[in-house]
Scaffold this motif. Sequence first.
Motif, PDB file in Angstrom:
ATOM      1  N   ARG A 110      38.038  36.505  40.277  1.00 56.10           N
ATOM      2  CA  ARG A 110      39.292  36.467  41.044  1.00 56.10           C
ATOM      3  C   ARG A 110      39.513  37.793  41.784  1.00 56.10           C
ATOM      4  NH1 ARG A 110      41.839  34.112  37.372  1.00 56.10           N
ATOM      5  NH2 ARG A 110      42.435  35.964  36.206  1.00 56.10           N
ATOM      6  N   GLN A 111      39.284  38.902  41.094  1.00 58.26           N
ATOM      7  CA  GLN A 111      39.453  40.207  41.735  1.00 58.26           C
ATOM      8  C   GLN A 111      38.414  40.429  42.827  1.00 58.26           C
ATOM      9  OE1 GLN A 111      42.158  41.778  40.938  1.00 58.26           O
ATOM     10  NE2 GLN A 111      42.111  42.707  38.902  1.00 58.26           N
ATOM     11  N   TRP A 112      37.217  39.931  42.610  1.00 57.06           N
ATOM     12  CA  TRP A 112      36.126  40.135  43.564  1.00 57.06           C
ATOM     13  C   TRP A 112      36.302  39.272  44.815  1.00 57.06           C
ATOM     14  CZ3 TRP A 112      32.529  36.797  45.625  1.00 57.06           C
ATOM     15  CH2 TRP A 112      31.442  37.381  46.294  1.00 57.06           C
ATOM     16  N   ALA A 113      36.824  38.060  44.651  1.00 54.54           N
ATOM     17  CA  ALA A 113      36.880  37.102  45.758  1.00 54.54           C
ATOM     18  C   ALA A 113      37.898  37.474  46.826  1.00 54.54           C
ATOM     19  CB  ALA A 113      37.181  35.700  45.218  1.00 54.54           C
ATOM     20  N   ASN A 114      38.900  38.257  46.480  1.00 55.03           N
ATOM     21  CA  ASN A 114      39.940  38.651  47.430  1.00 55.03           C
ATOM     22  C   ASN A 114      39.634  40.062  47.932  1.00 55.03           C
ATOM     23  OD1 ASN A 114      42.387  39.767  48.535  1.00 55.03           O
ATOM     24  ND2 ASN A 114      43.516  38.106  47.540  1.00 55.03           N
ATOM     25  N   PRO A 115      39.459  40.265  49.240  1.00 52.24           N
ATOM     26  CA  PRO A 115      39.128  41.603  49.770  1.00 52.24           C
ATOM     27  C   PRO A 115      40.130  42.679  49.377  1.00 52.24           C
ATOM     28  CG  PRO A 115      38.786  39.932  51.461  1.00 52.24           C
ATOM     29  CD  PRO A 115      39.453  39.241  50.313  1.00 52.24           C
ATOM     30  N   ARG A 116      41.422  42.316  49.287  1.00 50.35           N
ATOM     31  CA  ARG A 116      42.434  43.316  48.937  1.00 50.35           C
ATOM     32  C   ARG A 116      42.280  43.773  47.490  1.00 50.35           C
ATOM     33  NH1 ARG A 116      46.997  41.875  48.326  1.00 50.35           N
ATOM     34  NH2 ARG A 116      46.870  39.626  48.498  1.00 50.35           N
ATOM     35  N   THR A 117      42.130  42.818  46.562  1.00 52.17           N
ATOM     36  CA  THR A 117      41.990  43.207  45.159  1.00 52.17           C
ATOM     37  C   THR A 117      40.621  43.832  44.896  1.00 52.17           C
ATOM     38  OG1 THR A 117      41.269  40.935  44.621  1.00 52.17           O
ATOM     39  CG2 THR A 117      43.607  41.459  44.338  1.00 52.17           C
ATOM     40  N   ARG A 118      39.609  43.427  45.665  1.00 51.98           N
ATOM     41  CA  ARG A 118      38.289  44.049  45.508  1.00 51.98           C
ATOM     42  C   ARG A 118      38.376  45.539  45.845  1.00 51.98           C
ATOM     43  NH1 ARG A 118      34.133  41.736  49.389  1.00 51.98           N
ATOM     44  NH2 ARG A 118      35.219  39.835  48.716  1.00 51.98           N
ATOM     45  N   LEU A 119      39.113  45.854  46.914  1.00 53.08           N
ATOM     46  CA  LEU A 119      39.297  47.250  47.290  1.00 53.08           C
ATOM     47  C   LEU A 119      40.167  47.979  46.262  1.00 53.08           C
ATOM     48  CD1 LEU A 119      39.034  49.633  49.204  1.00 53.08           C
ATOM     49  CD2 LEU A 119      40.875  48.642  50.603  1.00 53.08           C
ATOM     50  N   ALA A 120      41.169  47.286  45.720  1.00 53.34           N
ATOM     51  CA  ALA A 120      42.043  47.896  44.718  1.00 53.34           C
ATOM     52  C   ALA A 120      41.248  48.286  43.473  1.00 53.34           C
ATOM     53  CB  ALA A 120      43.175  46.943  44.351  1.00 53.34           C
ATOM     54  N   VAL A 121      40.328  47.428  43.047  1.00 54.02           N
ATOM     55  CA  VAL A 121      39.492  47.742  41.882  1.00 54.02           C
ATOM     56  C   VAL A 121      38.575  48.913  42.200  1.00 54.02           C
ATOM     57  CG1 VAL A 121      37.680  46.887  40.343  1.00 54.02           C
ATOM     58  CG2 VAL A 121      39.615  45.420  40.920  1.00 54.02           C
ATOM     59  N   VAL A 273      33.659  49.244  27.173  1.00 51.77           N
ATOM     60  CA  VAL A 273      34.367  47.970  26.982  1.00 51.77           C
ATOM     61  C   VAL A 273      35.813  48.092  27.445  1.00 51.77           C
ATOM     62  CG1 VAL A 273      35.248  46.356  25.247  1.00 51.77           C
ATOM     63  CG2 VAL A 273      32.889  47.166  25.101  1.00 51.77           C
ATOM     64  N   ASN A 274      36.496  49.145  27.000  1.00 50.43           N
ATOM     65  CA  ASN A 274      37.905  49.327  27.346  1.00 50.43           C
ATOM     66  C   ASN A 274      38.093  49.527  28.847  1.00 50.43           C
ATOM     67  OD1 ASN A 274      38.745  49.111  24.665  1.00 50.43           O
ATOM     68  ND2 ASN A 274      38.450  51.297  24.288  1.00 50.43           N
ATOM     69  N   ASP A 275      37.177  50.267  29.479  1.00 57.70           N
ATOM     70  CA  ASP A 275      37.298  50.507  30.921  1.00 57.70           C
ATOM     71  C   ASP A 275      37.138  49.215  31.723  1.00 57.70           C
ATOM     72  OD1 ASP A 275      37.795  53.179  30.607  1.00 57.70           O
ATOM     73  OD2 ASP A 275      35.720  53.814  30.944  1.00 57.70           O
ATOM     74  N   ILE A 276      36.195  48.374  31.324  1.00 55.80           N
ATOM     75  CA  ILE A 276      35.995  47.108  32.033  1.00 55.80           C
ATOM     76  C   ILE A 276      37.237  46.230  31.910  1.00 55.80           C
ATOM     77  CG2 ILE A 276      34.694  44.934  32.019  1.00 55.80           C
ATOM     78  CD1 ILE A 276      32.207  46.571  31.316  1.00 55.80           C
ATOM     79  N   LYS A 277      37.804  46.156  30.721  1.00 52.67           N
ATOM     80  CA  LYS A 277      39.016  45.359  30.529  1.00 52.67           C
ATOM     81  C   LYS A 277      40.164  45.920  31.361  1.00 52.67           C
ATOM     82  CE  LYS A 277      37.995  43.582  25.909  1.00 52.67           C
ATOM     83  NZ  LYS A 277      38.446  43.524  24.489  1.00 52.67           N
ATOM     84  N   HIS A 278      40.290  47.229  31.401  1.00 53.84           N
ATOM     85  CA  HIS A 278      41.364  47.863  32.178  1.00 53.84           C
ATOM     86  C   HIS A 278      41.211  47.567  33.664  1.00 53.84           C
ATOM     87  CE1 HIS A 278      44.284  50.881  33.443  1.00 53.84           C
ATOM     88  NE2 HIS A 278      43.383  51.332  34.300  1.00 53.84           N
ATOM     89  N   LEU A 279      39.976  47.546  34.149  1.00 52.65           N
ATOM     90  CA  LEU A 279      39.729  47.316  35.575  1.00 52.65           C
ATOM     91  C   LEU A 279      39.983  45.864  35.981  1.00 52.65           C
ATOM     92  CD1 LEU A 279      36.435  49.369  35.951  1.00 52.65           C
ATOM     93  CD2 LEU A 279      38.595  49.881  37.104  1.00 52.65           C
ATOM     94  N   LEU A 280      39.701  44.925  35.087  1.00 50.63           N
ATOM     95  CA  LEU A 280      39.699  43.513  35.474  1.00 50.63           C
ATOM     96  C   LEU A 280      40.926  42.728  35.037  1.00 50.63           C
ATOM     97  CD1 LEU A 280      35.959  42.556  34.758  1.00 50.63           C
ATOM     98  CD2 LEU A 280      36.991  43.340  36.904  1.00 50.63           C
ATOM     99  N   LEU A 281      41.493  43.062  33.888  1.00 48.27           N
ATOM    100  CA  LEU A 281      42.579  42.247  33.345  1.00 48.27           C
ATOM    101  C   LEU A 281      43.944  42.746  33.808  1.00 48.27           C
ATOM    102  CD1 LEU A 281      41.357  41.759  29.661  1.00 48.27           C
ATOM    103  CD2 LEU A 281      41.300  40.072  31.520  1.00 48.27           C
ATOM    104  N   PRO A 282      44.926  41.852  33.922  1.00 47.09           N
ATOM    105  CA  PRO A 282      46.284  42.270  34.268  1.00 47.09           C
ATOM    106  C   PRO A 282      46.823  43.241  33.225  1.00 47.09           C
ATOM    107  CG  PRO A 282      46.043  39.885  34.455  1.00 47.09           C
ATOM    108  CD  PRO A 282      44.797  40.388  33.788  1.00 47.09           C
TER     109      PRO A 282
END
Length: 324
Positions: A110-121, A273-282
């Motif tokens: 979901r984060q990857w598919a949207n250009p805005r959220t992809r840039l935000a990540v 593990v914690n960093d990946i969750k922080h980057l991807l999850l709400p």
Amino acid sequence: MSTVSQRTALTPRQLTRTAERLSFLYLERCTVHRDSNAITAQDAEGSTHIPSATIGTLLLGPGTRITHQAMSLLAETGAAVCWVGERGVRYYASGRALSRSSALAEAQARQWANPRTRLAVAREMYCTRFPDEDPTGLTRQELLGREGRRVKDCYRTQAARTGVPWHGRRYVPGDFTAGDTVNQAVTAAAQCMYGIAHAVVTSLGCSPALGFIHSGHELSFVLDIADLYKTEIAIPLAFEIAADHNGDTDIGGRTRRALRDRIHQTALLDRCVNDIKHLLLPPNTLDDPASSDRDSVTLHSDGERHVAAGINHDGPDDYTQVTW
């Protein structure tokens, strides 16, 4: 001839929650077998019993052999298995993800598919690497430029700290010895970080290919995650090895062993593990132990709604329910 146990397999709801397990268990130079509901690790010093339900991800290092029955038990109890190099500094293969939930995989997509959220990540990744800067409002090109300058500064800083001459990054794919001593150490350290990141990304059920900075490669997300720790861990250690090589020609091996120990000391696997969750999850789900542990199957419906699975949705006259 022995027969496989006919014991009924555990249902998902009987399994130990991911949050209550050991994140990673590393074994090397032993034979992994099964004894009832435990796995055993047997080496020259004897046999150690390990309750299989307490394992999150089992990392199998050099010299390990694992039996079919042990793999069967690990699959029943929901553990992930990765075949790795010493202390996980290389990644070779894996069997199933640690989590039964698709929450992280769906969040990544979901984060990857949207250009805005992809840039935000991508901006958040920059913040993770360089917390003293605010990348808010930066374009992708500006992010890449700033990242390049910070990495160059890191090389210069480490060269000054260790006294190792630095003439720029030199790496010829497929020819490890083409670079000088410090470049060989940097290359070896980077490859080790890729192995660590690959093992964690795979065990969490994320896609290694859906990157937010890197793109077009099957390991794009792995490269993204590995880079989070390049200037903090990999590059400084590589310069330390180069400064203390004393004519040793096995720069790659020394770097991998040193990085193995540094990874263990800094608990990098858990941090990753914690960093990946922080980057991807709400943000509101990060403290919820059930957010990535949920064991439920739903169906997509209209308006981004999810409805119960296992039910015939044609109407009450032909009601069918399946118990998962």
